[in-house]
Scaffold this active site. Structure first.
Site, PDB file in Angstrom:
ATOM      1  N   ASN A  49       3.642   1.286  13.281  1.00 43.10           N
ATOM      2  CA  ASN A  49       2.479   0.416  13.120  1.00 43.10           C
ATOM      3  C   ASN A  49       1.465   0.518  14.257  1.00 43.10           C
ATOM      4  O   ASN A  49       0.297   0.223  14.072  1.00 43.10           O
ATOM      5  CB  ASN A  49       2.935  -1.042  12.980  1.00 43.10           C
ATOM      6  N   GLN A  53       4.366  -0.199   6.873  1.00 48.38           N
ATOM      7  CA  GLN A  53       3.018   0.361   7.025  1.00 48.38           C
ATOM      8  C   GLN A  53       2.749   1.495   6.036  1.00 48.38           C
ATOM      9  O   GLN A  53       1.634   2.008   5.975  1.00 48.38           O
ATOM     10  CB  GLN A  53       2.818   0.869   8.465  1.00 48.38           C
ATOM     11  N   SER A  71       6.286  -5.220   2.997  1.00 50.17           N
ATOM     12  CA  SER A  71       5.609  -6.495   3.218  1.00 50.17           C
ATOM     13  C   SER A  71       4.323  -6.530   2.394  1.00 50.17           C
ATOM     14  O   SER A  71       3.632  -5.518   2.282  1.00 50.17           O
ATOM     15  CB  SER A  71       5.290  -6.642   4.705  1.00 50.17           C
ATOM     16  N   ALA A  72       4.018  -7.714   1.837  1.00 51.42           N
ATOM     17  CA  ALA A  72       2.855  -7.812   0.944  1.00 51.42           C
ATOM     18  C   ALA A  72       1.527  -7.836   1.700  1.00 51.42           C
ATOM     19  O   ALA A  72       0.524  -7.313   1.221  1.00 51.42           O
ATOM     20  CB  ALA A  72       2.973  -9.083   0.088  1.00 51.42           C
ATOM     21  N   HIS A  73       1.538  -8.441   2.911  1.00 47.86           N
ATOM     22  CA  HIS A  73       0.231  -8.706   3.524  1.00 47.86           C
ATOM     23  C   HIS A  73      -0.423  -7.496   4.171  1.00 47.86           C
ATOM     24  O   HIS A  73      -1.534  -7.584   4.677  1.00 47.86           O
ATOM     25  CB  HIS A  73       0.303  -9.890   4.495  1.00 47.86           C
ATOM     26  N   THR A  85      14.421 -21.575  -2.959  1.00 49.61           N
ATOM     27  CA  THR A  85      13.572 -21.570  -4.157  1.00 49.61           C
ATOM     28  C   THR A  85      12.579 -20.408  -4.103  1.00 49.61           C
ATOM     29  O   THR A  85      12.013 -20.124  -3.051  1.00 49.61           O
ATOM     30  CB  THR A  85      12.808 -22.914  -4.242  1.00 49.61           C
ATOM     31  N   CYS A 117       1.673  -8.321  17.049  1.00 52.04           N
ATOM     32  CA  CYS A 117       2.838  -9.164  17.289  1.00 52.04           C
ATOM     33  C   CYS A 117       3.180  -9.187  18.774  1.00 52.04           C
ATOM     34  O   CYS A 117       3.742 -10.136  19.280  1.00 52.04           O
ATOM     35  CB  CYS A 117       4.046  -8.644  16.509  1.00 52.04           C
TER      36      CYS A 117
HETATM   37  N1  PMP Z   1       7.576  -3.884  10.480  1.00 55.36           N
HETATM   38  C1  PMP Z   1       6.423  -3.275  10.736  1.00 55.36           C
HETATM   39  C2  PMP Z   1       6.404  -1.783  10.901  1.00 55.36           C
HETATM   40  C3  PMP Z   1       5.240  -4.005  10.856  1.00 55.36           C
HETATM   41  O1  PMP Z   1       4.084  -3.382  11.097  1.00 55.36           O
HETATM   42  C4  PMP Z   1       5.282  -5.403  10.717  1.00 55.36           C
HETATM   43  C5  PMP Z   1       4.036  -6.250  10.875  1.00 55.36           C
HETATM   44  N2  PMP Z   1       3.391  -6.053  12.130  1.00 55.36           N
HETATM   45  C6  PMP Z   1       6.517  -6.008  10.442  1.00 55.36           C
HETATM   46  C7  PMP Z   1       7.638  -5.207  10.333  1.00 55.36           C
HETATM   47  C8  PMP Z   1       6.631  -7.491  10.232  1.00 55.36           C
HETATM   48  O2  PMP Z   1       6.058  -7.841   9.009  1.00 55.36           O
HETATM   49  P1  PMP Z   1       6.010  -9.332   8.474  1.00 55.36           P
HETATM   50  O3  PMP Z   1       4.770  -9.928   9.078  1.00 55.36           O
HETATM   51  O4  PMP Z   1       5.890  -9.220   6.978  1.00 55.36           O
HETATM   52  O5  PMP Z   1       7.255  -9.993   8.896  1.00 55.36           O
END
Ligand code: PMP
Length: 358
Positions: free
Chosen positions: A118, A146, A166-168, A204, A296
């Site tokens: 990432n 990613q 991951s969806a976002h 849920t 992060c």
């Molecule tokens: N793994 C990778 C490679 C990511 O880039 C991220 C988000 N920075 C995550 C895990 C964590 O994703 P989530 O916000 O959905 O927990």
């Protein structure tokens, strides 16, 4: 605003907003319930599961929904608590921290190697690790967070035992992810005490979130977004890389932009004697949104573990910026960055020289 932080999170696609809005009104019932509204909600959840299965070439029943990639990663690592866990030096902290806390010495081992990173976009060659793991009777997980929507994915051809999504990162909502668990692979629930997800994850169902994920997956499949990334977005990324190197003294790339070596939407660059956080703030003041290392990890004064692993140089790590592109970015955005970035770097480099001399 020029948004270049898509790898941290992406805005909701209009299709996702519409689908989630409808979901909140029509599919609010508890999806585990036996009544009709419950069934309708469950049908929508299963639609998303099928879309993801189609996109990654897996069976729908090999997929569970989670609260995101971090939970999916933690779930796999916890399944192997007490076992030997090998990880790449580029893993997200939801892998390496979990492995550090939970790893042990028992066999079979788990290998957790992300497919692409990432922070710098590097595509790791994991084919040999997969073969090695299976030859020894061990298991392999890959964090594909990613990669979804950016490159075609074929889980069966890759022969992975576990994979994280991951969806976002693809225009879906925050708080929804998925874990692929190969049929027959060891598995321990992270959240116990519920029959949801075939008894694999209690709590849920997040119906609206999963429906939003489904709309984002539908968009990716319909538009073959990986083709757009490979052509249009790669050209923007490469164009920015070229201009940075040509126009900014003391700049270097932490991303190998050779095709096949990195995701086409990520560019990490360092600027000698300019601090990443300062660059980020100056760009922010100009309406240009980027990040330093991984979002992060920002707020953390330690240099990024990824850049340290790649460069071994704290100064390079501290002077780095990540530009991450999404489908909405244009040539104009790159121009806007290059209108202000050289001046910002120049100013910071001058301050740094004065500081050093005084
Ligand atoms: N793994 C990778 C490679 C990511 O880039 C991220 C988000 N920075 C995550 C895990 C964590 O994703 P989530 O916000 O959905 O927990």
């Amino acid at each position: 605003m020029v948004y270049l932080d898509y790898a941290a999170t992406s805005p909701l696609l209009p299709e996702v907003i519409t689908a989630m809005h409808e979901a909140e009104q029509k599919f609010f019932a508890n999806a585990s319930a036996l009544h009709t509204p419950g069934h309708l909600a469950m049908n929508k959840i299963e639609e998303t599961r099928k879309l993801l299965a189609q996109l990654i070439n897996a069976n729908p029943d090999e997929i569970i929904f989670t609260s995101g990639a971090s939970e999916a990663n933690n779930t796999v690592i916890r399944t192997f608590a007490g076992h030997k866990i090998y990880t790449s030096p580029l893993e997200h902290h939801s892998i390496d921290e979990a492995a550090r806390v939970l790893g042990g010495n028992k066999k079979p081992a788990l290998y957790s190697y992300m497919f692409a990173n990432n922070e710098i976009g590097e595509i790791l060659s994991i084919e040999n690790i997969i073969k090695k793991a299976h030859k020894n009777g061990d298991y392999i997980h890959s964090d594909l967070t990613q990669v979804l929507g950016k490159l075609p994915i074929n889980i069966k051809a890759l022969d992975l035992d576990y994979a994280t999504f991951s969806a976002h990162k693809i225009g879906g909502p925050v708080g929804v992810g998925a874990l692929f668990i190969k049929d027959g692979a060891p598995f321990k629930s992270l959240i116990i005490g519920g029959n949801q997800e075939g008894k694999r994850r209690g709590t849920t169902y997040n119906t609206a979130g999963i429906i939003g994920f489904g709309a984002a997956l539908k968009y990716a499949i319909k538009h073959k977004t990986w083709d757009i990334y490979d052509a249009k977005i790669r050209a923007l990324r490469d164009g920015l890389a070229k201009r940075i190197l040509e126009e900014i003294p003391g700049s270097s790339l932490n991303t190998d932009i050779t095709p096949g070596k990195s995701l086409p939407n990520i560019l990490n660059a360092s600027f000698q004697a300019a601090e990443g956080e300062s660059i980020q703030l100056y760009l922010d003041a100009e309406g240009i949104i980027v990040s330093t290392g991984s979002a992060c990890a920002s707020g953390d004064i330690k240099p990024s573990h990824v850049l340290m692993a790649k460069t071994g140089d704290a100064e390079v790590a501290h002077s780095s910026i990540r530009f991450s592109f999404g489908l909405d970015n244009t040539e104009e955005d790159v121009k806007k960055v290059m209108q202000v970035l050289p001046g910002i770097i120049n100013r910071l480099q001058k301050i740094s020289t004065i500081e050093r001399e005084s």
